[in-house]
Design an enzyme around this catalytic site. Sequence first.
Site, short mmCIF file in Angstrom:
data_model
loop_
_atom_site.label_atom_id
_atom_site.label_comp_id
_atom_site.label_asym_id
_atom_site.label_seq_id
_atom_site.Cartn_x
_atom_site.Cartn_y
_atom_site.Cartn_z
N ARG A 31 0.82 -1.22 0.00
CA ARG A 31 0.00 0.00 0.00
C ARG A 31 0.85 1.27 0.00
O ARG A 31 0.52 2.25 0.66
CB ARG A 31 -0.92 0.04 1.25
CG ARG A 31 -2.00 -1.02 1.26
CD ARG A 31 -3.30 -0.48 0.68
NE ARG A 31 -4.27 -1.56 0.58
CZ ARG A 31 -5.30 -1.69 1.39
NH1 ARG A 31 -5.52 -0.81 2.33
NH2 ARG A 31 -6.13 -2.70 1.23
N ASP A 91 -6.80 -3.26 -6.96
CA ASP A 91 -7.33 -3.82 -5.72
C ASP A 91 -7.57 -5.31 -5.93
O ASP A 91 -7.82 -5.73 -7.06
CB ASP A 91 -8.63 -3.14 -5.30
CG ASP A 91 -8.99 -3.50 -3.86
OD1 ASP A 91 -8.44 -2.85 -2.95
OD2 ASP A 91 -9.75 -4.45 -3.64
N ARG A 146 -7.91 11.34 -5.55
CA ARG A 146 -9.08 10.62 -5.04
C ARG A 146 -10.29 11.55 -4.86
O ARG A 146 -11.43 11.11 -4.94
CB ARG A 146 -8.75 9.98 -3.69
CG ARG A 146 -8.54 8.50 -3.68
CD ARG A 146 -9.69 7.67 -4.13
NE ARG A 146 -10.44 7.11 -3.00
CZ ARG A 146 -11.68 7.38 -2.75
NH1 ARG A 146 -12.36 8.21 -3.50
NH2 ARG A 146 -12.27 6.84 -1.72
N TYR A 158 -14.41 -12.34 1.48
CA TYR A 158 -15.30 -11.20 1.14
C TYR A 158 -16.52 -11.68 0.37
O TYR A 158 -17.64 -11.18 0.57
CB TYR A 158 -14.54 -10.16 0.30
CG TYR A 158 -13.51 -9.39 1.08
CD1 TYR A 158 -13.90 -8.49 2.07
CD2 TYR A 158 -12.15 -9.56 0.85
CE1 TYR A 158 -12.95 -7.78 2.80
CE2 TYR A 158 -11.20 -8.85 1.57
CZ TYR A 158 -11.61 -7.97 2.54
OH TYR A 158 -10.67 -7.27 3.26
N ARG A 213 -3.72 6.59 0.82
CA ARG A 213 -4.25 7.83 1.41
C ARG A 213 -3.28 8.61 2.27
O ARG A 213 -3.54 9.76 2.58
CB ARG A 213 -5.51 7.52 2.22
CG ARG A 213 -6.72 7.37 1.33
CD ARG A 213 -7.91 6.88 2.10
NE ARG A 213 -7.60 5.56 2.63
CZ ARG A 213 -8.48 4.76 3.21
NH1 ARG A 213 -9.72 5.18 3.39
NH2 ARG A 213 -8.13 3.58 3.65
O1 CP3 Z 1 0.11 -1.96 -2.31
C1 CP3 Z 1 -0.22 -1.11 -3.13
O2 CP3 Z 1 0.20 0.08 -3.11
C2 CP3 Z 1 -1.13 -1.50 -4.28
C3 CP3 Z 1 -2.48 -1.20 -4.09
C4 CP3 Z 1 -3.40 -2.09 -3.29
C5 CP3 Z 1 -4.66 -1.63 -2.82
N1 CP3 Z 1 -5.34 -2.67 -2.29
C6 CP3 Z 1 -5.14 -0.25 -2.95
C7 CP3 Z 1 -6.26 0.19 -2.10
C8 CP3 Z 1 -3.31 -3.44 -2.95
C9 CP3 Z 1 -2.16 -4.41 -3.15
C10 CP3 Z 1 -4.55 -3.79 -2.33
C11 CP3 Z 1 -4.85 -5.15 -1.86
C12 CP3 Z 1 -5.99 -5.35 -0.98
N2 CP3 Z 1 -7.25 -4.82 -1.06
C13 CP3 Z 1 -6.01 -6.30 0.07
C14 CP3 Z 1 -4.85 -7.21 0.41
C15 CP3 Z 1 -3.78 -6.44 1.09
C16 CP3 Z 1 -4.12 -6.00 2.46
O3 CP3 Z 1 -3.96 -4.80 2.72
O4 CP3 Z 1 -4.48 -6.86 3.27
C17 CP3 Z 1 -7.27 -6.27 0.67
C18 CP3 Z 1 -7.73 -7.10 1.85
C19 CP3 Z 1 -8.06 -5.35 -0.06
C20 CP3 Z 1 -9.50 -5.00 0.14
C21 CP3 Z 1 -9.63 -3.58 0.44
N3 CP3 Z 1 -9.63 -2.59 -0.52
C22 CP3 Z 1 -9.66 -2.96 1.71
C23 CP3 Z 1 -9.66 -3.67 3.03
C24 CP3 Z 1 -9.65 -1.57 1.49
C25 CP3 Z 1 -9.56 -0.45 2.52
C26 CP3 Z 1 -10.85 0.21 2.84
C27 CP3 Z 1 -10.57 1.50 3.58
O5 CP3 Z 1 -11.05 2.55 3.11
O6 CP3 Z 1 -9.88 1.47 4.61
C28 CP3 Z 1 -9.65 -1.37 0.09
C29 CP3 Z 1 -9.58 -0.08 -0.60
C30 CP3 Z 1 -8.23 0.31 -1.06
N4 CP3 Z 1 -7.41 -0.50 -1.80
C31 CP3 Z 1 -7.60 1.57 -0.86
C32 CP3 Z 1 -6.37 1.50 -1.53
C33 CP3 Z 1 -5.34 2.60 -1.67
C34 CP3 Z 1 -8.20 2.77 -0.17
C35 CP3 Z 1 -9.18 3.32 -1.16
C36 CP3 Z 1 -9.50 4.74 -1.01
O7 CP3 Z 1 -8.80 5.56 -1.60
O8 CP3 Z 1 -10.49 5.03 -0.35
#
Ligand code: CP3
Length: 342
Positions: free
Chosen positions: A24, A73, A37, A150, A28
């Site tokens: 990640r 994602d 965003r 999920y 944010r």
């Molecule tokens: O690592 C990176 O920089 C690449 C981008 C990446 C994202 N999600 C961007 C993201 C990667 C590799 C993921 C994987 C992901 N997504 C996982 C596995 C990794 C982990 O962290 O466990 C999981 C479980 C998800 C599912 C998911 N998508 C979650 C739990 C969330 C967060 C929700 C929140 O708002 O807290 C997302 C959204 C997400 N994916 C964001 C990002 C940057 C935030 C989105 C936003 O801008 O609101």
Amino acid sequence: MMNDRFLRACRREPIDRTPIWLMRQAGRYLPEYRALRDKHDMLTMCRTPELAVEVTLQPLKRFDLDAAILFSDIMIPLTPMGIDFAIRESVGPIVANPVRDQRAADALRVIEPASDVPFVIEAVRALRRELDGKTQLIGFAGAPFTLASYIVEGKPSRDLLLTKKLMRCDPAAWHTLMDKLAQTIAAYLRAQIDAGAQAVQLFDSWIGALSPRDYREFVLPHSKKIFDALVLSGVPRIHFGTGTATLLELMKEAGGNVIGIDWRVPLDQAWQRLGDVTLQGNLDPAVMLTSPDVIECEAREILSQANGRRGHIFNLGHGVLPSTPIENVERLVEVVHGTIVG
Ligand code: CP3
């Protein structure tokens, strides 16, 4: 300057400094990410190659990182499988049509990446052109279990009770779901590799919910299908999970030549158990909320556990938290790159 430290560490070749990238790393905590965003929602950013490329490159402009990870994602390949979901801010993925029986599992499609997710392939190609061999590009996918959690629960869940119930009460439906996910993810990662990804990471973030016995019966065969399908590509394969202290040997058996661990297992103990494998990790993301000096101290502790051993990629034990101060990331990268290995 060409930098191949990351790939050399994956192959356990000698390196001058420990490579570092952060799960990640685009997200944010970066003001430039938040600015973009404000104009586009998360899924639009994932599905628009120009935006996905821009966000992927944002952290590289600030920090001296050794790898880029495609901005996307884990949920993205699920839409063409027939899963209808949204990502709710500060919550995570919400699925409108959860899969909880054989009929629903049978109805899922195995995707064809070229026609179902062309924007991902295009983003990977464009990123390889932009990075021009200077920084390595990592592709990724969610692992079958973490995605299934999920898909079955319909939302993020702490206990995964419905997931565990489906496994036991309807194992045929469970294995159908997991098999379709495995086929989809194998094709999806293969397509990223063909488009130019130089390594791939499989995220099994929630696998720590399972006992070793459950992992072996309900998960391992499916994750293994994915890794087996990618061996011939020759591209490094990173297998990551959290809460995996009792699962590490089984994860290695499932596949991957790099194992990603969280902060709960000391690096040196993980090596003792796993033998000659590259380890990726494992600073607690919570430490990133402290101060540059505390981070320096904790990072040095991890580097001293690695003790110059070949095959260490520095990372956090899980993703960068949104409230992480930029200066803390700066210090972390400086400390890791300022330490001469060997
Ligand atoms: O690592 C990176 O920089 C690449 C981008 C990446 C994202 N999600 C961007 C993201 C990667 C590799 C993921 C994987 C992901 N997504 C996982 C596995 C990794 C982990 O962290 O466990 C999981 C479980 C998800 C599912 C998911 N998508 C979650 C739990 C969330 C967060 C929700 C929140 O708002 O807290 C997302 C959204 C997400 N994916 C964001 C990002 C940057 C935030 C989105 C936003 O801008 O609101």
